[in-house]
Design a protein around this motif. Structure first.
Motif, PDB file in Angstrom:
ATOM      1  N   ARG A 118       0.716  -1.187  -0.099  1.00  0.00           N
ATOM      2  CA  ARG A 118       0.016   0.087  -0.014  1.00  0.00           C
ATOM      3  C   ARG A 118       0.990   1.317   0.134  1.00  0.00           C
ATOM      4  O   ARG A 118       2.058   1.272   0.542  1.00  0.00           O
ATOM      5  N   VAL A 119       0.417   2.423  -0.596  1.00  0.00           N
ATOM      6  CA  VAL A 119       1.132   3.505  -0.625  1.00  0.00           C
ATOM      7  C   VAL A 119      -0.249   4.499  -0.315  1.00  0.00           C
ATOM      8  O   VAL A 119      -1.249   4.743  -0.865  1.00  0.00           O
ATOM      9  N   VAL A 120       0.186   5.606   0.375  1.00  0.00           N
ATOM     10  CA  VAL A 120      -0.450   6.801   0.663  1.00  0.00           C
ATOM     11  C   VAL A 120       0.292   7.852   0.327  1.00  0.00           C
ATOM     12  O   VAL A 120       1.510   7.955   0.863  1.00  0.00           O
ATOM     13  N   ALA A 167      -7.150   3.690  -4.800  1.00  0.00           N
ATOM     14  CA  ALA A 167      -8.059   2.747  -4.117  1.00  0.00           C
ATOM     15  C   ALA A 167      -9.198   3.828  -3.687  1.00  0.00           C
ATOM     16  O   ALA A 167     -10.412   3.775  -4.233  1.00  0.00           O
ATOM     17  N   PHE A 168      -8.907   4.798  -2.856  1.00  0.00           N
ATOM     18  CA  PHE A 168      -9.896   5.820  -2.641  1.00  0.00           C
ATOM     19  C   PHE A 168      -9.160   7.110  -1.904  1.00  0.00           C
ATOM     20  O   PHE A 168      -7.656   7.407  -1.955  1.00  0.00           O
ATOM     21  N   GLN A 169      -9.912   8.210  -1.724  1.00  0.00           N
ATOM     22  CA  GLN A 169      -9.230   9.401  -1.288  1.00  0.00           C
ATOM     23  C   GLN A 169     -10.083  10.279  -0.234  1.00  0.00           C
ATOM     24  O   GLN A 169     -11.122   9.959  -0.486  1.00  0.00           O
ATOM     25  N   HIS A 170      -9.408  11.051   0.506  1.00  0.00           N
ATOM     26  CA  HIS A 170     -10.300  12.083   1.143  1.00  0.00           C
ATOM     27  C   HIS A 170      -9.609  13.245   1.203  1.00  0.00           C
ATOM     28  O   HIS A 170      -8.544  13.318   0.990  1.00  0.00           O
ATOM     29  N   HIS A 171      -9.963  14.214   1.880  1.00  0.00           N
ATOM     30  CA  HIS A 171      -9.371  15.704   2.387  1.00  0.00           C
ATOM     31  C   HIS A 171      -9.331  15.490   3.715  1.00  0.00           C
ATOM     32  O   HIS A 171      -9.976  15.046   4.419  1.00  0.00           O
ATOM     33  N   ALA A 172      -8.309  16.431   4.351  1.00  0.00           N
ATOM     34  CA  ALA A 172      -8.044  16.660   5.819  1.00  0.00           C
ATOM     35  C   ALA A 172      -7.658  18.272   6.151  1.00  0.00           C
ATOM     36  O   ALA A 172      -7.417  18.963   5.424  1.00  0.00           O
ATOM     37  N   HIS A 173      -7.860  18.334   7.153  1.00  0.00           N
ATOM     38  CA  HIS A 173      -7.338  19.520   8.053  1.00  0.00           C
ATOM     39  C   HIS A 173      -8.225  20.729   7.386  1.00  0.00           C
ATOM     40  O   HIS A 173      -7.543  22.033   6.993  1.00  0.00           O
ATOM     41  N   ALA A 174      -9.435  20.711   7.251  1.00  0.00           N
ATOM     42  CA  ALA A 174     -10.182  22.062   6.822  1.00  0.00           C
ATOM     43  C   ALA A 174      -9.990  23.354   7.733  1.00  0.00           C
ATOM     44  O   ALA A 174      -9.929  24.277   7.273  1.00  0.00           O
ATOM     45  N   LEU A 175     -10.021  22.945   9.039  1.00  0.00           N
ATOM     46  CA  LEU A 175      -9.662  24.244  10.179  1.00  0.00           C
ATOM     47  C   LEU A 175      -8.164  24.977   9.870  1.00  0.00           C
ATOM     48  O   LEU A 175      -8.306  26.188  10.492  1.00  0.00           O
ATOM     49  N   HIS A 176      -7.237  24.279   9.201  1.00  0.00           N
ATOM     50  CA  HIS A 176      -5.916  24.807   8.984  1.00  0.00           C
ATOM     51  C   HIS A 176      -5.906  25.869   7.814  1.00  0.00           C
ATOM     52  O   HIS A 176      -5.095  26.347   7.730  1.00  0.00           O
ATOM     53  N   ALA A 177      -6.732  25.439   6.785  1.00  0.00           N
ATOM     54  CA  ALA A 177      -6.821  26.317   5.804  1.00  0.00           C
ATOM     55  C   ALA A 177      -6.816  27.894   6.034  1.00  0.00           C
ATOM     56  O   ALA A 177      -6.002  28.518   5.537  1.00  0.00           O
ATOM     57  N   PRO A 178      -7.861  28.334   6.913  1.00  0.00           N
ATOM     58  CA  PRO A 178      -7.929  29.709   7.215  1.00  0.00           C
ATOM     59  C   PRO A 178      -6.869  30.352   7.878  1.00  0.00           C
ATOM     60  O   PRO A 178      -6.403  31.495   7.720  1.00  0.00           O
ATOM     61  N   VAL A 230      -5.581  13.406   0.165  1.00  0.00           N
ATOM     62  CA  VAL A 230      -5.089  12.146   0.805  1.00  0.00           C
ATOM     63  C   VAL A 230      -5.553  11.106  -0.108  1.00  0.00           C
ATOM     64  O   VAL A 230      -6.420  10.835  -0.173  1.00  0.00           O
ATOM     65  N   VAL A 231      -4.498  10.487  -1.035  1.00  0.00           N
ATOM     66  CA  VAL A 231      -4.699   9.516  -1.913  1.00  0.00           C
ATOM     67  C   VAL A 231      -4.313   8.133  -1.384  1.00  0.00           C
ATOM     68  O   VAL A 231      -2.990   7.984  -0.971  1.00  0.00           O
ATOM     69  N   TYR A 232      -5.057   7.177  -1.581  1.00  0.00           N
ATOM     70  CA  TYR A 232      -4.522   5.685  -0.978  1.00  0.00           C
ATOM     71  C   TYR A 232      -4.429   4.734  -2.158  1.00  0.00           C
ATOM     72  O   TYR A 232      -5.348   4.813  -3.189  1.00  0.00           O
ATOM     73  N   LEU A 233      -3.372   4.010  -2.348  1.00  0.00           N
ATOM     74  CA  LEU A 233      -3.093   3.254  -3.377  1.00  0.00           C
ATOM     75  C   LEU A 233      -2.578   1.940  -3.303  1.00  0.00           C
ATOM     76  O   LEU A 233      -2.035   1.745  -2.055  1.00  0.00           O
TER      77      LEU A 233
END
Length: 243
Positions: A118-120, A167-178, A230-233
């Protein structure tokens, strides 16, 4: 602050894992806590000294399972000093945006992971990163800074061409963008600006306390404002027994 969701990763104790471009070691430490045989790899030898010190402290405090191991190694992501098919898993978090020859680094990453492994890969997400670039040149025009902004399809396409299967993906750290938008607006070196200090205090409080309100808010905002993609492969082929 972890960008990778380790519950989605499916890591097993004793598996050999490379944290490529480990930086301060945040993911390497979690790998060690979960019983992996982890190699923290980075080009910054001084940073790796701090990571090694933390590994030793974790072991001394009994924070890691018996049999787990952790080492540090300095080197070049374009010429990894490992045999082919050496690792069960590779994490490359917030590193590809720094590398001019990113496709070469991706091929090296694929070379050292086992078939079935696996790779992230995580990178700054296109929209929050584009705002940062628009607000500040100094945010990215520094030595070792970001050289590109990925769209999801570009990143996944390059990783697929390198030999991985998404395989799948998601996003993280919305509170850090501002927070980074504020930093870029007032000056990336101005840590004493009242708004920056206030928001930083909020992020530290959120990290330490993890209140339900902010955790729920970030989970709802991540698909829209998540700072990281974040991408999982996986690497095609049957998983092999550890050599």
């Amino acid at each position: 602050m972890l960008t990778v969701d380790f519950d989605k990763l499916g890591l097993l104790p004793g598996q050999r894992v490379l944290d490529l471009g480990c930086g301060a070691g945040r993911h390497a430490f979690e790998l060690y806590r979960r019983g992996a045989d982890v190699v923290a790899f980075d080009q910054d030898a001084a940073e790796l000294e701090n990571v090694a010190t933390m590994f030793a402290a974790m072991e001394a405090e009994g924070e890691v399972p018996a049999g787990a191991s952790a080492t540090t190694l300095a080197g070049d992501a374009l010429a990894l000093p490992f045999p082919d098919e050496h690792f069960d898993c590779v994490i490359a978090s917030e590193i590809m945006e720094h590398i001019p020859e990113d496709e070469k680094a991706m091929r090296e990453l694929v070379r050292v992971v086992k078939p079935g492994g696996r790779v992230v890969v995580t990178v700054p997400r296109w929209f929050p990163e584009r705002v940062c670039w628009a607000l500040s040149d100094e945010y990215h025009q520094v030595e070792g800074g970001h050289v590109r902004i990925y769209r999801a399809e570009e990143l996944i396409g390059k990783l697929t061409d390198a030999g991985l299967r998404p395989a799948f993906q998601h996003h993280a750290h919305a509170l850090h963008a501002p927070y980074w938008w504020l930093k870029c607006a007032v000056g990336t070196d101005d840590d004493q600006h009242p708004l920056v200090r206030l928001y930083h205090r909020f992020l530290v409080w959120d990290l330490m306390s993890a209140p339900r309100l902010t955790r729920t808010a970030e989970r709802l905002l991540d698909p829209v404002l998540g700072k990281s993609l974040v991408v999982y492969l996986g690497k095609p082929g049957a998983a092999r027994a550890r050599a």
